[in-house]
Structures are given as C-alpha cells and as structure tokens.
Design an enzyme around this catalytic site. Structure first.
Site, PDB file in Angstrom:
ATOM      1  N   GLU A   1      36.631  42.841  25.931  1.00 45.67           N
ATOM      2  CA  GLU A   1      36.023  41.589  26.384  1.00 45.67           C
ATOM      3  C   GLU A   1      34.516  41.781  26.504  1.00 45.67           C
ATOM      4  O   GLU A   1      34.050  42.445  27.426  1.00 45.67           O
ATOM      5  CB  GLU A   1      36.614  41.196  27.740  1.00 45.67           C
ATOM      6  CG  GLU A   1      38.116  41.027  27.736  1.00 45.67           C
ATOM      7  CD  GLU A   1      38.723  41.346  29.105  1.00 45.67           C
ATOM      8  OE1 GLU A   1      38.401  40.658  30.074  1.00 45.67           O
ATOM      9  OE2 GLU A   1      39.504  42.314  29.190  1.00 45.67           O
TER      10      GLU A   1
ATOM     11  N   GLN B   1      34.381  44.939  28.524  1.00 52.01           N
ATOM     12  CA  GLN B   1      35.482  45.373  29.384  1.00 52.01           C
ATOM     13  C   GLN B   1      36.567  45.918  28.469  1.00 52.01           C
ATOM     14  O   GLN B   1      37.073  45.204  27.601  1.00 52.01           O
ATOM     15  CB  GLN B   1      36.038  44.187  30.192  1.00 52.01           C
ATOM     16  CG  GLN B   1      37.096  44.551  31.215  1.00 52.01           C
ATOM     17  CD  GLN B   1      36.516  45.092  32.517  1.00 52.01           C
ATOM     18  OE1 GLN B   1      35.302  44.996  32.760  1.00 52.01           O
ATOM     19  NE2 GLN B   1      37.355  45.661  33.360  1.00 52.01           N
TER      20      GLN B   1
ATOM     21  N   ASP C   1      40.395  50.032  32.653  1.00 52.55           N
ATOM     22  CA  ASP C   1      40.143  48.637  33.032  1.00 52.55           C
ATOM     23  C   ASP C   1      38.711  48.617  33.559  1.00 52.55           C
ATOM     24  O   ASP C   1      38.469  48.349  34.732  1.00 52.55           O
ATOM     25  CB  ASP C   1      41.148  48.187  34.101  1.00 52.55           C
ATOM     26  CG  ASP C   1      41.082  46.678  34.349  1.00 52.55           C
ATOM     27  OD1 ASP C   1      40.185  46.027  33.776  1.00 52.55           O
ATOM     28  OD2 ASP C   1      41.912  46.169  35.118  1.00 52.55           O
TER      29      ASP C   1
ATOM     30  N   ASN D   1      35.784  38.220  34.536  1.00 51.49           N
ATOM     31  CA  ASN D   1      36.042  39.328  35.457  1.00 51.49           C
ATOM     32  C   ASN D   1      35.737  38.946  36.916  1.00 51.49           C
ATOM     33  O   ASN D   1      35.706  37.767  37.253  1.00 51.49           O
ATOM     34  CB  ASN D   1      35.372  40.631  35.018  1.00 51.49           C
ATOM     35  CG  ASN D   1      36.281  41.807  35.338  1.00 51.49           C
ATOM     36  OD1 ASN D   1      36.365  42.222  36.497  1.00 51.49           O
ATOM     37  ND2 ASN D   1      37.022  42.290  34.355  1.00 51.49           N
ATOM     38  N   ARG D   2      35.540  39.960  37.771  1.00 54.65           N
ATOM     39  CA  ARG D   2      35.627  39.730  39.218  1.00 54.65           C
ATOM     40  C   ARG D   2      34.282  39.458  39.889  1.00 54.65           C
ATOM     41  O   ARG D   2      33.257  40.014  39.491  1.00 54.65           O
ATOM     42  CB  ARG D   2      36.284  40.939  39.902  1.00 54.65           C
ATOM     43  CG  ARG D   2      37.741  41.082  39.506  1.00 54.65           C
ATOM     44  CD  ARG D   2      38.362  42.365  40.032  1.00 54.65           C
ATOM     45  NE  ARG D   2      39.790  42.387  39.712  1.00 54.65           N
ATOM     46  CZ  ARG D   2      40.293  42.740  38.519  1.00 54.65           C
ATOM     47  NH1 ARG D   2      39.489  43.143  37.548  1.00 54.65           N
ATOM     48  NH2 ARG D   2      41.600  42.710  38.308  1.00 54.65           N
TER      49      ARG D   2
ATOM     50  N   HIS E   1      39.669  36.612  25.827  1.00 57.08           N
ATOM     51  CA  HIS E   1      40.578  37.616  26.388  1.00 57.08           C
ATOM     52  C   HIS E   1      41.749  37.925  25.448  1.00 57.08           C
ATOM     53  O   HIS E   1      42.893  38.031  25.880  1.00 57.08           O
ATOM     54  CB  HIS E   1      41.086  37.122  27.741  1.00 57.08           C
ATOM     55  CG  HIS E   1      41.431  38.211  28.699  1.00 57.08           C
ATOM     56  ND1 HIS E   1      42.291  39.249  28.378  1.00 57.08           N
ATOM     57  CD2 HIS E   1      41.039  38.442  29.974  1.00 57.08           C
ATOM     58  CE1 HIS E   1      42.401  40.042  29.425  1.00 57.08           C
ATOM     59  NE2 HIS E   1      41.650  39.578  30.409  1.00 57.08           N
ATOM     60  N   SER E   2      41.454  38.094  24.163  1.00 57.92           N
ATOM     61  CA  SER E   2      42.548  38.423  23.235  1.00 57.92           C
ATOM     62  C   SER E   2      43.104  39.812  23.518  1.00 57.92           C
ATOM     63  O   SER E   2      42.363  40.741  23.843  1.00 57.92           O
ATOM     64  CB  SER E   2      42.051  38.353  21.788  1.00 57.92           C
ATOM     65  OG  SER E   2      41.880  36.997  21.435  1.00 57.92           O
ATOM     66  N   TYR E   3      44.426  39.910  23.397  1.00 64.10           N
ATOM     67  CA  TYR E   3      45.128  41.189  23.525  1.00 64.10           C
ATOM     68  C   TYR E   3      45.499  41.623  22.106  1.00 64.10           C
ATOM     69  O   TYR E   3      46.323  40.980  21.458  1.00 64.10           O
ATOM     70  CB  TYR E   3      46.422  41.019  24.335  1.00 64.10           C
ATOM     71  CG  TYR E   3      46.258  40.879  25.829  1.00 64.10           C
ATOM     72  CD1 TYR E   3      45.654  39.756  26.389  1.00 64.10           C
ATOM     73  CD2 TYR E   3      46.748  41.867  26.685  1.00 64.10           C
ATOM     74  CE1 TYR E   3      45.534  39.625  27.768  1.00 64.10           C
ATOM     75  CE2 TYR E   3      46.637  41.740  28.072  1.00 64.10           C
ATOM     76  CZ  TYR E   3      46.024  40.623  28.596  1.00 64.10           C
ATOM     77  OH  TYR E   3      45.906  40.484  29.964  1.00 64.10           O
TER      78      TYR E   3
ATOM     79  N   HIS F   1      38.142  35.949  36.623  1.00 61.56           N
ATOM     80  CA  HIS F   1      38.175  35.114  35.415  1.00 61.56           C
ATOM     81  C   HIS F   1      38.067  33.611  35.701  1.00 61.56           C
ATOM     82  O   HIS F   1      38.818  32.811  35.142  1.00 61.56           O
ATOM     83  CB  HIS F   1      39.451  35.398  34.626  1.00 61.56           C
ATOM     84  CG  HIS F   1      39.522  36.796  34.058  1.00 61.56           C
ATOM     85  ND1 HIS F   1      38.415  37.520  33.721  1.00 61.56           N
ATOM     86  CD2 HIS F   1      40.593  37.594  33.768  1.00 61.56           C
ATOM     87  CE1 HIS F   1      38.795  38.706  33.240  1.00 61.56           C
ATOM     88  NE2 HIS F   1      40.100  38.782  33.266  1.00 61.56           N
TER      89      HIS F   1
END
Ligand code: BGC
Length: 371
Positions: free
Chosen positions: A336, A308, A271, A102-103, A199-201, A128
C-alpha cells in the site's frame, strides 16, 4: 437549409462529438447496496488481453488477470465473484482506502488549533478512514473508456470526523505495457489530512493458490517505522540493516517471518511502513515481487514517500472468495503506497495536510511481467 435544420444538425453534431470525446463505455450491474443503489462493475482491458474489473462500490479492484510465463491469464487479487461478498465487509480487499490510509492514534488529531475526533474502528484508534471509509461508499463512474475508469466521490465535511468537504478523483488505467496505473487527486474547502491508497491483496500464483511465503520480494527502503502494540509508529525511523526488514536484496517473504524480532511479533508478521529511497518527486521504484512457479513479476512505482507491506496476517481461512477459494493466513500480500501512518500526530513525519487551493496528487503504477 433552413435555420431550424441547421440548428438541429449542429445540435446533433455537438451530441455526437461530446459522446465521442468522452467515449463512455457502460458498466454492468454488480449488485445493489442495502439502500437499493445500483453498484456497477467496469471492465478494463489492454491490447495484450490483460483484464481488470473495478466496482463503483469502494472503487474495489475486484479482479486482475495477468499472464504467467506460458501466457495463461490468472486472477492475482483476492475478492468475490459477486457484490454479496463485499457486504460482510472483507478486510479492504482491492478497495480505495481513505480519507486516511492506515492508523491514526487514539482516533484524534489537532489541526489549526482544533481537535478533531474520528470514528474508532480499531480499538482506540482509527484505521483506513473509520467505520465507513472510502472502501464502503459508492463512487460515481465519470469516464470509462474500456482501458481507463475515473471514479469520483465527495466526502462531506465531518464525515467520520474529518474536517472539510473533500472532492476525490481516482483514475484506474490499464496500459499496453501491462501496467495498472492509479492516479489519485483531491481538493478541500477546509484544512484537512489526506492519505489515499489501494488495498489490493496479491497472490502472483493466483488468488486462493496457497500462501505467499515463497514469493521473493525486494523493497527499496533503507528504513522503516517501528510500531507499538497498537501498530502505531513509535516515531523512530529505524534502519533495516541486519534485521528481517532488510529486503534491499531479494528474500523470500517467509524466510524471516517467523523470526523472534520484536517488531515481527508485534505485527504478527510484516505489517509495517517502509520509507522509500527516493530521488526526485516522480515515480520511483518501491518494490518488486516474483513468484517462481507462475513466473509472474510485479513491480510497484510510486510518487509516495512510503509503502505498507502487509502479509495478510489477519486472514484466517474463514473467508471464501472467488471460485469458493479459501483465503488462509498469509495467502496474499499488500503493498500500500502511502504517507506514514499517524502522520497527523507526528510532526517529524512528512505532512499529510491538504489546504484549500492546493491539489493532492499521487500516482502508483503496478507493472506486471514474467521472469
Ligand atoms: C494494516 C493492517 C490491517 C490490514 C487490513 C493493513 O493496511 O496495516 O494492520 O489489518 O490493512 O485491515
């Protein structure tokens, strides 16, 4: 037996036992990087037939096939059939994310009195791990047993602006309880910050099978970290009570995603970083997701303090994935496990600092079942 024969025999025995104990199962070629390096794909399988495919590029979980209520296997993660798809960088499909998930605001932080400037890849911020994060590097497969795979990567001092040579190991294990376990560990030779995740979707109806708005979600979180317009936490730890962020009881993901809540608007949906209700340091339940038609259920357990929850708001139908499926807006969700975004700049958040001599260790388990 002559001494020479004995030496040869002992030598052969040593080689045999070394191979047996490491029991390395070879991967298959998945493709080649632009610089010609071979990318491998390792297949994991458990006793119940659940399958996972992991690429040495980005440590990407390329496919994960789990049973529905009738026992039929379905691939429930977004991705591509071949390595080509991963070269036009997708939004971190299945990847290991690091050095910092993340940021980090303004792509900088100060540690030990030194300011570190990071690669900016999200407006003024870093996201990331930067331009070439751990999702875009080649990992070394160290130990593959057919049900587990150990991946190693050395992130050099100064890579993407981060201090310290960071030696990282990520081990994927598919257990016979239909769990995908991910163990992360890292050591450094200089003070640094670390926040690793996957980061799996997911789409429990199957990848490319429509949106995830009807999936029901529980998040074991009383609070979350609201963000500003750059999706940087404001520093507030806000109660979820009475808001669309309250998933302590099951709610369909889409039920309140269109609400006028200011935070939903800023995220373009969900998000956000949810602070987990935890007891102790071990694995603790973070989330549970169910999908009615397939009957598939996913539970997430983690040693991390937060998660996340991202609803694929930036997917827009321009990506065609496995089997030519179109990945539209909100066609997957991400969970996440992590420390809070921007922790290096927010002293009140749990620390992400790793010092020489200490070992970073976290574990996350994705458990699959049917309802
Ligand atoms: C972030 C999103 C981002 C997505 C894909 C998530 O972890 O929170 O803002 O768009 O990853 O990059």
């Amino acid at each position: 037996m002559t001494p020479l024969n004995l030496t040869l025999l002992l030598g052969a025995f040593t080689i045999m036992t070394t191979n047996c104990s490491s029991n390395h199962v070879a991967g298959r070629e998945f493709g080649k990087t632009p610089s010609g390096e071979a990318v491998e794909l390792y297949a994991l399988k458990n006793a119940k037939g659940v399958e996972g495919d992991i690429s040495t590029y980005g440590g990407v979980l390329v496919a994960l096939k789990v049973p529905d209520h009738a026992g039929a296997l379905g691939d429930i993660v977004l991705g591509f059939d071949d390595f080509q798809g991963y070269q036009i960088p997708p939004p971190y499909f299945g990847a290991i994310v690091g050095r910092y998930g993340n940021r980090i605001a303004h792509a900088r932080f100060t540690l030990g009195g030194v300011e570190y400037n990071l690669a900016k890849n999200d407006g003024d911020n870093t996201l990331h791990g930067g331009k070439r994060g751990f999702d875009k590097v080649l990992w070394t497969a160290k130990n593959a047993t057919g049900h587990s795979l150990e991946l190693a990567y050395l992130s050099k001092d100064g890579e993407e602006g981060y201090p310290g040579n960071l030696s990282v190991t990520v081990t994927y294990t598919l257990t016979d309880n239909n769990e995908l376990k991910i163990d992360y560990s890292a050591t450094t030779d200089k003070d640094t910050v670390v926040n690793l995740t996957n980061h799996s979707y997911f789409n429990l109806a199957g990848q490319g099978e429509g949106d995830i708005l009807g999936h029901e979600l529980i998040l074991n979180a009383d609070r979350y970290t609201p963000v500003d317009k750059g999706l940087i936490p404001t520093g507030e730890l806000r109660s979820v009570a009475g808001t669309p962020f309250d998933f302590r009881q099951p709610h369909a993901i889409g039920e309140r995603i269109g609400s006028s809540d200011e935070q939903i608007a800023l995220g373009g949906g969900y998000d956000h970083n949810f602070i987990l209700n935890r007891t102790g340091d071990g694995l603790s339940l973070a989330a549970r997701v169910t999908e009615a038609k397939s009957g598939r259920a996913l539970e997430v357990f983690t040693t991390e303090p937060a998660i996340q929850f991202y609803t694929g708001n930036f997917l827009d139908g321009t990506i065609r994935g496995k089997g030519g499926k179109v990945y539209g807006r909100r066609s997957a969700f991400c969970l996440e496990t992590q420390h809070y975004p921007d922790s290096p700049n927010q002293p009140s958040f749990p620390s992400t600092v790793l010092k020489p001599g200490a070992v970073y260790r976290t574990t996350t388990v994705y458990r699959f079942s049917t309802t």
